[in-house]
Design a protein around this motif. Sequence first.
Motif, PDB file in Angstrom:
ATOM      1  N   UNK A  81     -72.475 -39.381  30.980  1.00  0.00           N
ATOM      2  CA  UNK A  81     -73.928 -40.270  30.642  1.00  0.00           C
ATOM      3  C   UNK A  81     -74.216 -41.011  30.961  1.00  0.00           C
ATOM      4  N   UNK A  82     -73.875 -42.176  31.470  1.00  0.00           N
ATOM      5  CA  UNK A  82     -74.360 -43.109  31.727  1.00  0.00           C
ATOM      6  C   UNK A  82     -73.649 -43.803  32.607  1.00  0.00           C
ATOM      7  N   UNK A  83     -73.374 -44.411  34.543  1.00  0.00           N
ATOM      8  CA  UNK A  83     -72.174 -44.975  35.020  1.00  0.00           C
ATOM      9  C   UNK A  83     -72.746 -46.130  35.577  1.00  0.00           C
ATOM     10  N   UNK A  84     -72.109 -47.305  35.912  1.00  0.00           N
ATOM     11  CA  UNK A  84     -72.144 -48.032  36.488  1.00  0.00           C
ATOM     12  C   UNK A  84     -71.339 -48.982  37.500  1.00  0.00           C
ATOM     13  N   UNK A  85     -70.353 -47.277  37.363  1.00  0.00           N
ATOM     14  CA  UNK A  85     -69.150 -47.729  38.469  1.00  0.00           C
ATOM     15  C   UNK A  85     -69.060 -45.790  39.593  1.00  0.00           C
ATOM     16  N   UNK A  86     -69.749 -47.068  40.966  1.00  0.00           N
ATOM     17  CA  UNK A  86     -69.161 -46.353  42.004  1.00  0.00           C
ATOM     18  C   UNK A  86     -69.118 -45.017  42.598  1.00  0.00           C
ATOM     19  N   UNK A  87     -68.174 -44.890  41.766  1.00  0.00           N
ATOM     20  CA  UNK A  87     -66.758 -43.036  42.046  1.00  0.00           C
ATOM     21  C   UNK A  87     -67.606 -41.814  40.803  1.00  0.00           C
ATOM     22  N   UNK A  88     -68.508 -42.477  39.718  1.00  0.00           N
ATOM     23  CA  UNK A  88     -68.378 -41.798  38.638  1.00  0.00           C
ATOM     24  C   UNK A  88     -70.793 -41.484  38.897  1.00  0.00           C
ATOM     25  N   UNK A  97     -58.320 -40.343  28.038  1.00  0.00           N
ATOM     26  CA  UNK A  97     -57.587 -40.352  26.895  1.00  0.00           C
ATOM     27  C   UNK A  97     -58.270 -41.222  26.055  1.00  0.00           C
ATOM     28  N   UNK A  98     -59.778 -40.815  25.970  1.00  0.00           N
ATOM     29  CA  UNK A  98     -60.235 -41.602  25.348  1.00  0.00           C
ATOM     30  C   UNK A  98     -60.592 -41.441  23.637  1.00  0.00           C
ATOM     31  N   UNK A  99     -60.481 -40.153  22.692  1.00  0.00           N
ATOM     32  CA  UNK A  99     -59.578 -40.245  21.509  1.00  0.00           C
ATOM     33  C   UNK A  99     -60.578 -39.473  19.848  1.00  0.00           C
ATOM     34  N   UNK A 100     -60.441 -39.342  19.153  1.00  0.00           N
ATOM     35  CA  UNK A 100     -61.068 -39.095  18.224  1.00  0.00           C
ATOM     36  C   UNK A 100     -62.513 -39.635  17.816  1.00  0.00           C
ATOM     37  N   UNK A 101     -63.812 -39.550  19.274  1.00  0.00           N
ATOM     38  CA  UNK A 101     -65.166 -40.159  18.596  1.00  0.00           C
ATOM     39  C   UNK A 101     -65.692 -39.911  19.521  1.00  0.00           C
ATOM     40  N   UNK A 102     -67.318 -39.392  19.813  1.00  0.00           N
ATOM     41  CA  UNK A 102     -68.540 -39.240  20.526  1.00  0.00           C
ATOM     42  C   UNK A 102     -68.839 -39.184  21.871  1.00  0.00           C
ATOM     43  N   UNK A 103     -68.670 -40.905  21.651  1.00  0.00           N
ATOM     44  CA  UNK A 103     -69.233 -41.677  23.655  1.00  0.00           C
ATOM     45  C   UNK A 103     -67.739 -42.355  23.037  1.00  0.00           C
ATOM     46  N   UNK A 107     -63.651 -48.132  31.898  1.00  0.00           N
ATOM     47  CA  UNK A 107     -63.442 -48.810  32.918  1.00  0.00           C
ATOM     48  C   UNK A 107     -62.384 -48.401  34.035  1.00  0.00           C
ATOM     49  N   UNK A 108     -62.631 -46.764  34.731  1.00  0.00           N
ATOM     50  CA  UNK A 108     -61.588 -46.841  35.964  1.00  0.00           C
ATOM     51  C   UNK A 108     -61.512 -47.350  36.543  1.00  0.00           C
ATOM     52  N   UNK A 109     -61.432 -48.930  36.786  1.00  0.00           N
ATOM     53  CA  UNK A 109     -60.596 -49.829  37.496  1.00  0.00           C
ATOM     54  C   UNK A 109     -59.140 -50.481  36.723  1.00  0.00           C
ATOM     55  N   UNK A 110     -59.772 -50.617  35.079  1.00  0.00           N
ATOM     56  CA  UNK A 110     -59.033 -51.242  34.184  1.00  0.00           C
ATOM     57  C   UNK A 110     -58.582 -49.913  33.102  1.00  0.00           C
ATOM     58  N   UNK A 117     -59.591 -41.866  35.287  1.00  0.00           N
ATOM     59  CA  UNK A 117     -60.231 -40.636  33.994  1.00  0.00           C
ATOM     60  C   UNK A 117     -60.525 -39.553  35.779  1.00  0.00           C
ATOM     61  N   UNK A 118     -60.097 -38.117  35.089  1.00  0.00           N
ATOM     62  CA  UNK A 118     -59.735 -37.427  36.188  1.00  0.00           C
ATOM     63  C   UNK A 118     -61.350 -36.459  35.672  1.00  0.00           C
ATOM     64  N   UNK A 119     -61.901 -36.180  37.360  1.00  0.00           N
ATOM     65  CA  UNK A 119     -62.730 -35.396  37.971  1.00  0.00           C
ATOM     66  C   UNK A 119     -62.376 -33.641  37.728  1.00  0.00           C
ATOM     67  N   UNK A 120     -63.813 -33.421  36.826  1.00  0.00           N
ATOM     68  CA  UNK A 120     -62.971 -31.703  36.833  1.00  0.00           C
ATOM     69  C   UNK A 120     -64.394 -31.020  37.669  1.00  0.00           C
ATOM     70  N   UNK A 121     -63.662 -29.780  37.945  1.00  0.00           N
ATOM     71  CA  UNK A 121     -64.642 -28.609  38.742  1.00  0.00           C
ATOM     72  C   UNK A 121     -65.376 -27.946  37.973  1.00  0.00           C
TER      73      UNK A 121
END
Length: 345
Positions: A81-88, A97-103, A107-110, A117-121
């Motif tokens: 819903x917001x991106x500061x990364x060129x790959x997303x 694996x972002x856990x039990x939370x709504x948001x 940091x994809x580089x870390x 995160x794996x992109x989905x089709x």
Amino acid sequence: MAGMMRQVVLAAYARGNPRPSDFRIEQVPIPEAGEREILLKTLWLALDPLIRFSIDEKLLSGATHMQLGEVMFGPTVSEVVASNHPDYAVGDFVEGRTGWREYAIVAPDRSDYRGPPRKLDPGLAPVSTALGALGGPGQTAHEGIVTVGRVKPGETVVISAAAGAVGSIAGQIAKVLGARAVGIAGGPDKCRALRDLGFDAAVDYKAADFADQFKAALPDGADVYLDNVGGDVTLAVLPLLNRGARMPMCGYIAYYGVGMEGPGPDHLPGFYRHIMAKGLEIKGFAGIFAGQKGLDDIAGWMKQGKIRFPEAVVEGLEAAPEAFASVFSGNAHVGKLLVRVADKA
């Protein structure tokens, strides 16, 4: 993004089977994405049984140990819903694996040991399948049946916890390979669901005549046993394994709430006798590290209509604690157990 969100934290270490009271729902501000970070909105949350390993007071096994007050970890499908990364890009769907939370901020580089995160089709299959048939459970099922089990046409495969996320896919893969699939599950409804998925036989371990049912389902014994359970179920399977049978072992849920030493009697002597007398090949494995091959195979079989992906869905993040506890206390779910946290943005 201003506003508040909910998250589930560990409130108490589990004693035996987890209880809903072991978890607590909190409200916290929605975080903002920093440099080369992305903000994810959680859509789906998977309640994997292996999460149980992380919530013992003392780490007994597994790679993760949670501290009290930490957000429960676990696999999710989310929307960027917001991106500061060129790959997303905003609107991308990802699994992580972002856990039990709504948001969550990522940091994809870390990223962790599983990578970014794996992109989905979403055109390939419903994005929820990234947590089931086209995710870790699918990889585990493929690894157990194809790589470790080496199932061949005409063989008989027994699968414990066959109505679960791994077992339900594993039985279907065995059928694709030309084998006979026998599932073990708890209750007539689950057994009926397995037969509807194409299993040749399904046996109810809760039935009074389980032993007789099981022997009748295996007139020629079993060549492969995919073990997700351990305990009394595995003790019932061992005498019916053929000489040289393979036993891929990807779970032992009967013991998840037990320490390094369970209550007696000691069944190891009989277990060792079966291993030696039958020349059994037993291998533990973690299918989540199996790579892309299994997911590609399953996706192809899904397109051909050979693999179905049952899902059991509970609604809302607040349902996660009770639903997770039910995994260990005789639930009626068939297939992958998911929490629908939100609809897409």
